[in-house]
Design a protein around this motif. Structure first.
Motif, PDB file in Angstrom:
ATOM      1  N   GLY A 221      37.169  -4.167   5.423  1.00  0.00           N
ATOM      2  CA  GLY A 221      38.095  -4.590   4.489  1.00  0.00           C
ATOM      3  C   GLY A 221      39.161  -3.078   4.472  1.00  0.00           C
ATOM      4  N   HIS A 222      39.839  -3.083   3.220  1.00  0.00           N
ATOM      5  CA  HIS A 222      40.913  -1.989   3.295  1.00  0.00           C
ATOM      6  C   HIS A 222      40.195  -0.670   3.020  1.00  0.00           C
TER       7      HIS A 222
ATOM      8  N   SER B 262      33.307  -9.857  10.362  1.00  0.00           N
ATOM      9  CA  SER B 262      33.124 -11.299  10.955  1.00  0.00           C
ATOM     10  C   SER B 262      34.210 -11.668  12.043  1.00  0.00           C
TER      11      SER B 262
ATOM     12  N   GLN C 141      41.766  -8.312  10.769  1.00  0.00           N
ATOM     13  CA  GLN C 141      41.816  -7.860   9.403  1.00  0.00           C
ATOM     14  C   GLN C 141      43.480  -8.103   8.819  1.00  0.00           C
TER      15      GLN C 141
ATOM     16  N   SER D 156      46.360  -8.186   3.015  1.00  0.00           N
ATOM     17  CA  SER D 156      46.657  -9.323   1.847  1.00  0.00           C
ATOM     18  C   SER D 156      47.951  -9.314   1.202  1.00  0.00           C
TER      19      SER D 156
ATOM     20  N   VAL E 168      27.145 -10.154   8.901  1.00  0.00           N
ATOM     21  CA  VAL E 168      25.942  -9.722   8.328  1.00  0.00           C
ATOM     22  C   VAL E 168      25.273 -10.901   7.562  1.00  0.00           C
TER      23      VAL E 168
ATOM     24  N   ASP F  96      32.101  -3.137   2.489  1.00  0.00           N
ATOM     25  CA  ASP F  96      33.445  -3.408   2.061  1.00  0.00           C
ATOM     26  C   ASP F  96      33.697  -4.644   2.611  1.00  0.00           C
ATOM     27  N   THR F  97      32.750  -5.895   2.000  1.00  0.00           N
ATOM     28  CA  THR F  97      33.094  -7.169   2.564  1.00  0.00           C
ATOM     29  C   THR F  97      33.919  -7.919   1.718  1.00  0.00           C
ATOM     30  N   GLY F  98      34.733  -7.117   0.855  1.00  0.00           N
ATOM     31  CA  GLY F  98      35.510  -8.186   0.011  1.00  0.00           C
ATOM     32  C   GLY F  98      34.814  -9.051  -0.964  1.00  0.00           C
TER      33      GLY F  98
ATOM     34  N   ASP G  19      36.080  -5.313  -3.362  1.00  0.00           N
ATOM     35  CA  ASP G  19      35.823  -6.368  -4.065  1.00  0.00           C
ATOM     36  C   ASP G  19      34.361  -6.597  -4.264  1.00  0.00           C
TER      37      ASP G  19
ATOM     38  N   VAL H 227      41.222  -6.687  -6.938  1.00  0.00           N
ATOM     39  CA  VAL H 227      42.610  -6.570  -6.262  1.00  0.00           C
ATOM     40  C   VAL H 227      42.272  -5.328  -5.041  1.00  0.00           C
ATOM     41  N   GLY H 228      43.008  -5.337  -4.239  1.00  0.00           N
ATOM     42  CA  GLY H 228      43.145  -4.688  -3.006  1.00  0.00           C
ATOM     43  C   GLY H 228      43.290  -3.357  -3.452  1.00  0.00           C
ATOM     44  N   VAL H 229      44.137  -2.994  -4.600  1.00  0.00           N
ATOM     45  CA  VAL H 229      44.695  -1.602  -5.083  1.00  0.00           C
ATOM     46  C   VAL H 229      43.268  -0.776  -5.006  1.00  0.00           C
TER      47      VAL H 229
ATOM     48  N   LYS I  64      57.755  -3.404  -2.910  1.00  0.00           N
ATOM     49  CA  LYS I  64      56.484  -3.767  -2.246  1.00  0.00           C
ATOM     50  C   LYS I  64      56.370  -3.863  -0.760  1.00  0.00           C
TER      51      LYS I  64
HETATM   52  C1  LIG Z   1      46.661 -14.437  -0.727  1.00  0.00           C
HETATM   53  C2  LIG Z   1      46.288 -13.290  -1.304  1.00  0.00           C
HETATM   54  C3  LIG Z   1      47.430 -12.252  -1.558  1.00  0.00           C
HETATM   55  C4  LIG Z   1      46.818 -10.717  -2.436  1.00  0.00           C
HETATM   56  N1  LIG Z   1      47.729 -10.077  -2.693  1.00  0.00           N
HETATM   57  C5  LIG Z   1      47.381  -8.842  -3.164  1.00  0.00           C
HETATM   58  C6  LIG Z   1      48.119  -7.837  -3.453  1.00  0.00           C
HETATM   59  O1  LIG Z   1      49.348  -7.973  -3.460  1.00  0.00           O
HETATM   60  N2  LIG Z   1      47.717  -6.672  -4.017  1.00  0.00           N
HETATM   61  C7  LIG Z   1      46.336  -6.561  -4.354  1.00  0.00           C
HETATM   62  O2  LIG Z   1      46.096  -5.403  -4.864  1.00  0.00           O
HETATM   63  N3  LIG Z   1      45.458  -7.613  -4.164  1.00  0.00           N
HETATM   64  C8  LIG Z   1      45.942  -8.658  -3.581  1.00  0.00           C
HETATM   65  N4  LIG Z   1      45.032  -9.617  -3.284  1.00  0.00           N
HETATM   66  C9  LIG Z   1      43.734  -9.219  -3.486  1.00  0.00           C
HETATM   67  C10 LIG Z   1      43.209  -8.814  -2.206  1.00  0.00           C
HETATM   68  O3  LIG Z   1      43.152  -9.405  -1.213  1.00  0.00           O
HETATM   69  C11 LIG Z   1      41.463  -8.278  -2.416  1.00  0.00           C
HETATM   70  O4  LIG Z   1      41.249  -7.808  -3.472  1.00  0.00           O
HETATM   71  C12 LIG Z   1      41.186  -7.393  -1.269  1.00  0.00           C
HETATM   72  O5  LIG Z   1      41.474  -7.882   0.140  1.00  0.00           O
HETATM   73  C13 LIG Z   1      39.665  -6.750  -1.310  1.00  0.00           C
HETATM   74  O6  LIG Z   1      39.809  -5.720  -0.392  1.00  0.00           O
HETATM   75  P1  LIG Z   1      38.241  -5.452   0.415  1.00  0.00           P
HETATM   76  O7  LIG Z   1      38.664  -4.295   1.170  1.00  0.00           O
HETATM   77  O8  LIG Z   1      37.392  -5.590  -0.789  1.00  0.00           O
HETATM   78  O9  LIG Z   1      37.949  -6.681   1.350  1.00  0.00           O
HETATM   79  P2  LIG Z   1      38.829  -7.478   2.184  1.00  0.00           P
HETATM   80  O10 LIG Z   1      40.154  -7.173   2.555  1.00  0.00           O
HETATM   81  O11 LIG Z   1      38.463  -8.937   1.814  1.00  0.00           O
HETATM   82  O12 LIG Z   1      37.871  -7.354   3.440  1.00  0.00           O
HETATM   83  C14 LIG Z   1      36.662  -7.826   3.689  1.00  0.00           C
HETATM   84  C15 LIG Z   1      36.174  -7.774   5.268  1.00  0.00           C
HETATM   85  O13 LIG Z   1      34.846  -8.012   5.441  1.00  0.00           O
HETATM   86  C16 LIG Z   1      34.608  -9.027   6.435  1.00  0.00           C
HETATM   87  N5  LIG Z   1      33.193  -9.360   6.000  1.00  0.00           N
HETATM   88  C17 LIG Z   1      33.034 -10.333   4.754  1.00  0.00           C
HETATM   89  N6  LIG Z   1      31.797 -10.773   4.738  1.00  0.00           N
HETATM   90  C18 LIG Z   1      31.200 -10.115   5.846  1.00  0.00           C
HETATM   91  C19 LIG Z   1      29.859  -9.942   6.272  1.00  0.00           C
HETATM   92  N7  LIG Z   1      28.693 -10.643   5.821  1.00  0.00           N
HETATM   93  N8  LIG Z   1      29.530  -9.469   7.520  1.00  0.00           N
HETATM   94  C20 LIG Z   1      30.445  -8.774   8.055  1.00  0.00           C
HETATM   95  N9  LIG Z   1      32.044  -8.728   7.848  1.00  0.00           N
HETATM   96  C21 LIG Z   1      32.131  -9.240   6.548  1.00  0.00           C
HETATM   97  C22 LIG Z   1      35.609  -9.939   6.260  1.00  0.00           C
HETATM   98  O14 LIG Z   1      35.888 -10.644   7.280  1.00  0.00           O
HETATM   99  C23 LIG Z   1      36.921  -9.101   5.998  1.00  0.00           C
HETATM  100  O15 LIG Z   1      37.236  -8.473   7.155  1.00  0.00           O
HETATM  101  C24 LIG Z   1      45.481 -10.827  -2.662  1.00  0.00           C
HETATM  102  C25 LIG Z   1      44.394 -11.815  -2.383  1.00  0.00           C
HETATM  103  C26 LIG Z   1      45.046 -13.014  -1.579  1.00  0.00           C
HETATM  104  C27 LIG Z   1      44.008 -14.148  -1.269  1.00  0.00           C
END
Ligand SMILES: Cc1cc2nc3c(=O)[nH]c(=O)nc-3n(C[C@H](O)[C@H](O)[C@H](O)COP(=O)(O)OP(=O)(O)OC[C@H]3O[C@@H](n4cnc5c(N)ncnc54)[C@H](O)[C@@H]3O)c2cc1C
Length: 369
Positions: free
Chosen positions: A11-12, A35, A39, A42, A78, A104-106, A279, A292-294, A354
């Motif tokens: 993730g981010h 997974s 990546q 978003s 995982v 950081d699995t979102g 997340d 949110v990704g922020v 943006k």
């Molecule tokens: C269409 C869309 C638009 C968005 N736009 C915005 C925006 O403009 N601004 C903003 O702030 N937020 C936005 N969001 C929200 C944002 O996508 C999430 O908050 C952000 O991606 C979370 O980041 P993260 O690093 O937590 O995880 P993620 O970016 O979701 O990455 C998680 C990673 O972990 C991997 N993973 C998951 N489970 C496992 C596992 N069990 N084992 C191994 N790997 C795993 C996944 O494959 C993925 O690569 C948007 C969401 C969507 C759906």
């Protein structure tokens, strides 16, 4: 033997860590399990659907980045964590031991399991599905396509408007409907944002069905609890985020929604060698933070420094999430609406900002190498 830092999920926040490891070699060995090798960023999702951005603009190639940082990479999921014995189990059955692990699995998609493997229903998560949406729309041999979006959150709205823009570039008519059980759009956004977005939806001929909850989805029809019947060719499921079950199953403390609880050092409250960001975590006393990704991006430098500090027995740094942050919703055709505290800006300037922020992020963490 070198100690092992295991990163789960690309993730981010972990993209930031990978960048750091490429630039500053460490004494420990790092392993990334994610997974997918790819990546998607978003923030650029809807403009990618509109064909404004290409694959190269929006995708991190985790395998390539890991190679540069001498990080061992597994394209795997995982499925089990054993926090006491410091290991995780992958879907293939392989076990990976760690000294320190970071998650950081979102978040996952809120979707009824019975719809998961349906040909015509695509979930918004994982974000690798963005490519599928464009491919499926292109593959449909119909001149007129009926496209339903379930969920009127920011993501569902951005993607609906992007599909309407894509329609202009494709040789087919795409009728877009949004269905949501709630009675208002974007409830956590300022009123002005709600009004602008609603007007934009109306002007774009996207048909909005609020107060309608999905009851059943048949092969070509969606039926709501109130009896509204909508024909469809493709459904995009953009329901809100839910947590991954594996944290609760591992016996870790989770919040009421199942997200792993960490302290302000981004450190698991039960196991000091477990960290997390993005997340998938819930920070003690800040459990109402938006998914949110922020936040993942803001947490990343703290996560990195605290992992290093933990390895080198130094004191950890406390992270305090900000209450207010800049949010820009893309409204299609390179226009957007920006909101920060009470300030709202509507139009192409918002989108340009943006674009500048998102491209800057990608350049910094992807194409600099
Ligand atoms: C269409 C869309 C638009 C968005 N736009 C915005 C925006 O403009 N601004 C903003 O702030 N937020 C936005 N969001 C929200 C944002 O996508 C999430 O908050 C952000 O991606 C979370 O980041 P993260 O690093 O937590 O995880 P993620 O970016 O979701 O990455 C998680 C990673 O972990 C991997 N993973 C998951 N489970 C496992 C596992 N069990 N084992 C191994 N790997 C795993 C996944 O494959 C993925 O690569 C948007 C969401 C969507 C759906």
């Amino acid at each position: 033997m070198k100690k092992i830092l295991l990163l789960v999920g690309g993730g981010h926040a972990h993209v930031y860590l990978i960048n750091k490891i490429i630039k500053e070699k460490q004494k420990f060995k790092t392993i990334l399990v994610s997974s997918s090798q790819y990546q998607f960023y978003s923030g650029m999702a809807s403009a990618y659907i509109e064909n404004i951005y290409s694959d190269n603009d929006i995708i991190f190639d985790l395998k390539k980045l890991c190679k540069l940082g001498e990080i061992e990479f597994f394209e795997e999921k995982v499925i089990e964590i054993d926090p006491e014995n410091k290991n995780v189990i992958l879907k293939s059955g392989k076990k990976i031991d760690f000294d320190v692990v970071s998650f950081d699995t979102g978040s996952e998609l809120k979707i009824d399991n019975k719809y998961l493997d349906k040909e015509k229903i695509i979930g918004i998560k994982p974000l690798t599905n963005l490519k599928k949406i464009k491919e499926k729309l292109g593959d449909l041999k119909l001149k007129e396509v009926r496209f339903l979006v379930i969920g009127a959150g920011a993501a569902g709205i951005e993607l609906s408007l992007a599909i309407k823009e894509l329609e202009k570039k494709m040789n087919k008519k795409i009728e877009v409907h949004i269905v949501d059980r709630s009675d208002m759009l974007l409830p956590t956004f300022p009123k002005k944002v709600q009004e602008v977005v609603k007007e934009k939806i109306y002007k774009s001929n996207v048909i909005l069905h609020l107060n309608e909850e999905v009851k059943e989805i048949k092969d070509t029809q969606l039926i709501t609890k109130k009896g509204l019947t909508l024909d469809y060719d493709l459904i995009l499921w953009a329901g809100g985020p839910v947590s991954n079950q594996m944290y609760k199953d591992a016996g870790m403390s989770v919040d009421e929604k199942g997200y792993m609880v960490v302290n302000q050092f981004l450190q698991n409250i039960d196991f000091e060698y477990i960290f997390g960001a993005g997340d998938c975590i819930s920070i003690q006393n800040f459990s109402q933070m938006k998914k949110v990704g922020v936040y993942a991006i803001k947490e990343a430098p703290y996560l990195w420094r605290n992992i290093l500090n933990y390895f080198y027995c130094k004191s950890l740094e406390s992270y305090t999430p900000q209450n207010e942050f800049l949010l820009i919703i893309s409204l299609g055709n390179q226009k957007g609406i920006l909101s920060y505290k009470k300030f709202v800006l509507n139009g192409s300037l918002a989108w340009k900002l943006k674009n500048y922020i998102d491209k800057g992020f990608m350049k910094k963490f992807n194409s600099e190498f």
